[in-house]
Design a protein around this motif. Structure first.
Motif, PDB file in Angstrom:
ATOM      1  N   LEU A 182      10.730   9.030 -12.076  1.00 30.31           N
ATOM      2  CA  LEU A 182      10.313   7.649 -11.833  1.00 30.31           C
ATOM      3  C   LEU A 182      10.708   6.761 -12.992  1.00 30.31           C
ATOM      4  CD1 LEU A 182       8.678   5.494 -10.266  1.00 30.31           C
ATOM      5  CD2 LEU A 182       6.643   6.318 -11.475  1.00 30.31           C
ATOM      6  N   ARG A 183      10.462   7.223 -14.216  1.00 33.87           N
ATOM      7  CA  ARG A 183      10.808   6.420 -15.373  1.00 33.87           C
ATOM      8  C   ARG A 183      12.317   6.228 -15.493  1.00 33.87           C
ATOM      9  NH1 ARG A 183       8.087   2.764 -16.819  1.00 33.87           N
ATOM     10  NH2 ARG A 183      10.057   1.703 -16.575  1.00 33.87           N
ATOM     11  N   HIS A 184      13.072   7.286 -15.141  1.00 28.68           N
ATOM     12  CA  HIS A 184      14.527   7.177 -15.189  1.00 28.68           C
ATOM     13  C   HIS A 184      15.030   6.123 -14.202  1.00 28.68           C
ATOM     14  CE1 HIS A 184      18.742   8.358 -15.424  1.00 28.68           C
ATOM     15  NE2 HIS A 184      18.758   8.449 -14.106  1.00 28.68           N
ATOM     16  N   SER A 185      14.446   6.090 -13.004  1.00 24.21           N
ATOM     17  CA  SER A 185      14.867   5.113 -11.999  1.00 24.21           C
ATOM     18  C   SER A 185      14.506   3.697 -12.419  1.00 24.21           C
ATOM     19  CB  SER A 185      14.225   5.448 -10.646  1.00 24.21           C
ATOM     20  OG  SER A 185      14.616   6.722 -10.188  1.00 24.21           O
ATOM     21  N   LEU A 186      13.301   3.511 -12.942  1.00 22.33           N
ATOM     22  CA  LEU A 186      12.860   2.173 -13.313  1.00 22.33           C
ATOM     23  C   LEU A 186      13.551   1.668 -14.575  1.00 22.33           C
ATOM     24  CD1 LEU A 186       9.031   2.373 -12.551  1.00 22.33           C
ATOM     25  CD2 LEU A 186      10.879   1.529 -11.102  1.00 22.33           C
ATOM     26  N   ASP A 187      13.976   2.589 -15.443  1.00 20.07           N
ATOM     27  CA  ASP A 187      14.673   2.170 -16.658  1.00 20.07           C
ATOM     28  C   ASP A 187      16.011   1.510 -16.353  1.00 20.07           C
ATOM     29  OD1 ASP A 187      12.693   2.906 -18.370  1.00 20.07           O
ATOM     30  OD2 ASP A 187      13.547   4.869 -18.870  1.00 20.07           O
ATOM     31  N   GLN A 188      16.572   1.802 -15.175  1.00 22.59           N
ATOM     32  CA  GLN A 188      17.837   1.186 -14.805  1.00 22.59           C
ATOM     33  C   GLN A 188      17.660  -0.266 -14.368  1.00 22.59           C
ATOM     34  OE1 GLN A 188      20.528   3.780 -12.453  1.00 22.59           O
ATOM     35  NE2 GLN A 188      18.835   5.231 -12.475  1.00 22.59           N
ATOM     36  N   LEU A 189      16.427  -0.642 -14.071  1.00 20.74           N
ATOM     37  CA  LEU A 189      16.140  -2.025 -13.674  1.00 20.74           C
ATOM     38  C   LEU A 189      15.831  -2.830 -14.935  1.00 20.74           C
ATOM     39  CD1 LEU A 189      13.887  -1.378 -10.560  1.00 20.74           C
ATOM     40  CD2 LEU A 189      16.317  -1.926 -10.611  1.00 20.74           C
ATOM     41  N   CYS A 190      16.864  -3.266 -15.598  1.00 18.06           N
ATOM     42  CA  CYS A 190      16.682  -3.998 -16.843  1.00 18.06           C
ATOM     43  C   CYS A 190      17.782  -5.041 -16.976  1.00 18.06           C
ATOM     44  CB  CYS A 190      16.689  -3.052 -18.049  1.00 18.06           C
ATOM     45  SG  CYS A 190      18.191  -2.064 -18.178  1.00 18.06           S
ATOM     46  N   VAL A 191      17.502  -6.034 -17.772  1.00 17.08           N
ATOM     47  CA  VAL A 191      18.474  -7.085 -18.059  1.00 17.08           C
ATOM     48  C   VAL A 191      18.555  -7.258 -19.563  1.00 17.08           C
ATOM     49  CG1 VAL A 191      18.163  -8.322 -15.891  1.00 17.08           C
ATOM     50  CG2 VAL A 191      16.687  -8.864 -17.822  1.00 17.08           C
ATOM     51  N   GLN A 219       0.825  -1.211   0.000  1.00 13.81           N
ATOM     52  CA  GLN A 219       0.000   0.000   0.000  1.00 13.81           C
ATOM     53  C   GLN A 219       0.859   1.260   0.000  1.00 13.81           C
ATOM     54  OE1 GLN A 219      -2.634  -0.328   3.342  1.00 13.81           O
ATOM     55  NE2 GLN A 219      -3.683  -2.145   2.543  1.00 13.81           N
ATOM     56  N   SER A 220       1.886   1.279   0.853  1.00 12.23           N
ATOM     57  CA  SER A 220       2.746   2.466   0.956  1.00 12.23           C
ATOM     58  C   SER A 220       3.516   2.703  -0.331  1.00 12.23           C
ATOM     59  CB  SER A 220       3.709   2.295   2.136  1.00 12.23           C
ATOM     60  OG  SER A 220       4.600   3.386   2.231  1.00 12.23           O
ATOM     61  N   LEU A 221       4.071   1.636  -0.915  1.00  9.08           N
ATOM     62  CA  LEU A 221       4.852   1.787  -2.137  1.00  9.08           C
ATOM     63  C   LEU A 221       3.957   2.183  -3.310  1.00  9.08           C
ATOM     64  CD1 LEU A 221       7.707   1.564  -3.232  1.00  9.08           C
ATOM     65  CD2 LEU A 221       7.285  -0.854  -3.713  1.00  9.08           C
ATOM     66  N   SER A 222       2.730   1.659  -3.359  1.00  6.33           N
ATOM     67  CA  SER A 222       1.795   2.044  -4.413  1.00  6.33           C
ATOM     68  C   SER A 222       1.461   3.525  -4.314  1.00  6.33           C
ATOM     69  CB  SER A 222       0.511   1.212  -4.312  1.00  6.33           C
ATOM     70  OG  SER A 222       0.773  -0.168  -4.469  1.00  6.33           O
ATOM     71  N   ALA A 223       1.251   4.009  -3.098  1.00  4.86           N
ATOM     72  CA  ALA A 223       0.968   5.432  -2.908  1.00  4.86           C
ATOM     73  C   ALA A 223       2.162   6.293  -3.316  1.00  4.86           C
ATOM     74  CB  ALA A 223       0.590   5.700  -1.456  1.00  4.86           C
ATOM     75  N   HIS A 224       3.358   5.823  -3.005  1.00  5.89           N
ATOM     76  CA  HIS A 224       4.557   6.576  -3.362  1.00  5.89           C
ATOM     77  C   HIS A 224       4.731   6.631  -4.887  1.00  5.89           C
ATOM     78  CE1 HIS A 224       8.541   8.290  -2.598  1.00  5.89           C
ATOM     79  NE2 HIS A 224       9.002   7.488  -3.539  1.00  5.89           N
ATOM     80  N   ILE A 225       4.489   5.527  -5.576  1.00  6.72           N
ATOM     81  CA  ILE A 225       4.584   5.504  -7.030  1.00  6.72           C
ATOM     82  C   ILE A 225       3.526   6.398  -7.656  1.00  6.72           C
ATOM     83  CG2 ILE A 225       4.335   4.027  -9.067  1.00  6.72           C
ATOM     84  CD1 ILE A 225       5.618   1.779  -7.491  1.00  6.72           C
TER      85      ILE A 225
END
Length: 347
Positions: free
Chosen positions: A229-238, A212-218
């Motif tokens: 947010l997109r810049h941070s998540l784009d680094q999570l890739c393989v 719940q907390s992480l969903s609210a933060h996103i």
């Protein structure tokens, strides 16, 4: 071993594991060390540790005993399913070799070899100078070699604090199953004499409040800092290696054109054509789905840092009762969703 008293990982939580401990793992008994909390577990409470001697390729985790213990605490999960996922995640030979070469024992050996080589090279260079014949030169060479070696050790230690795609993220499929039952898994290594011991940790964690907390933060970041947010998540890739499958019609036409006029009798097996494809671990979607994916991906890294006492300082308002370490959602917000800092480590 890092599990000896866990260095007060729970931050003041009365830990029944310290007084109700099973047989300690050793090179002769690599899979017997099991820890179980007798009281109602809290978030971050270690429930079980499976051990395996990584020096011997024939050993494995005691899955039968693990399945019995999980059933005894009410975790009803199809054993065949999670056994296969653990096998694929950490028990493959290439993964075990990678973990050995990234183990504490191997890093200590590398540090010793690096120090000796550095000292020898610096000392040989100093001897070419006029002041290299004095004993003070040896002291300066030793101090310089020690300083550089310490820097290398600190760099390797900092690297160990980051999420590791080859171990932590490989446990995501297992954690996706167990997190629904209030469990998350992580893997560490430890030294037992000359043996490198792999430890698979089962930690109790209820994800509801973190989700719940992480969903609210996103949701808040999507509204105010969507690019960050997109810049941070784009680094999570393989990077995935995919086999290029040509069109069947063109393949048949090409094979006819390239076929030799005279049969040579030699069958040349052509290697398949492959290409690299970038796979984002957290694709765009509803905040709840993205938060669930982040919790699953970072569970393995969180457990590894939790049991080794390497988590950053906690912020107020976390979901770890009576603990000084951050909860899982706080850890993700600090290390990943902070646009000024990235803790992700790829290959």
């Amino acid at each position: 071993m890092p599990c000896d008293a866990l260095r007060n990982v729970q931050g003041g939580i009365p830990d029944p594991l310290k007084t109700h401990r099973g047989d300690r793992c050793s090179s002769k008994n690599p899979c017997s060390w099991l820890l179980w909390a007798l009281a109602e577990p809290l978030n971050g409470q270690v429930l079980m540790v499976l051990n395996m001697d990584n020096n011997c390729s024939a050993t494995s985790f005691d899955m039968e005993l693990c399945a019995e213990k999980l059933k005894s605490v009410g975790v009803q999960v199809a054993a065949d399913r999670w056994r296969r996922l653990i096998q694929d995640a950490v028990l493959k030979p290439e993964v075990r070799r990678y973990m050995f070469y990234n183990s504490r024992a191997f890093q200590i050996a590398i540090a010793v070899v690096f120090y000796v080589s550095l000292w020898t090279n610096i000392y040989s260079t100093v001897q070419l100078c006029s002041f290299g014949r004095y004993w003070e030169a040896s002291v300066l060479v030793t101090l310089a070699a020690v300083a550089v070696t310490i820097v290398v050790i600190l760099v390797m230690d900092r690297r160990q604090r980051k999420i590791n795609m080859n171990t932590d993220v490989r446990l995501a499929a297992v954690n996706e199953i167990f997190i629904k039952h209030g469990l998350i898994l992580g893997i560490t290594d430890a030294l037992d004499g000359a043996h490198n011991i792999l430890q698979l940790w089962f930690v109790h964690f209820s994800p509801e409040r973190c989700l719940q907390s992480l969903s609210a933060h996103i949701t808040d970041m999507q509204r105010t800092r969507e690019s960050g947010l997109r810049h941070s998540l784009d680094q999570l890739c393989v990077v995935m290696e995919e086999v290029v499958r040509p069109d069947p019609g063109r393949e048949e036409e090409a094979s006819c054109e390239e076929s030799p006029l005279l049969s040579s009798g030699v069958n040349l097996n052509k290697e398949p054509v492959t290409c690299n494809e970038l796979l984002h671990l957290v694709p765009e979607g509803p905040p709840e789905v993205m938060a669930q994916q982040l919790l699953v991906i970072f569970s393995g890294c969180y457990v590894r840092l939790l049991v080794t006492g390497q988590l950053p300082r906690a912020m107020a308002g976390g979901h770890m009762e009576h603990s000084s370490v951050p909860c899982l959602c706080q850890f993700i917000e600090i290390t990943t969703l902070n646009t000024h800092q990235s803790w992700f480590m790829g290959r």
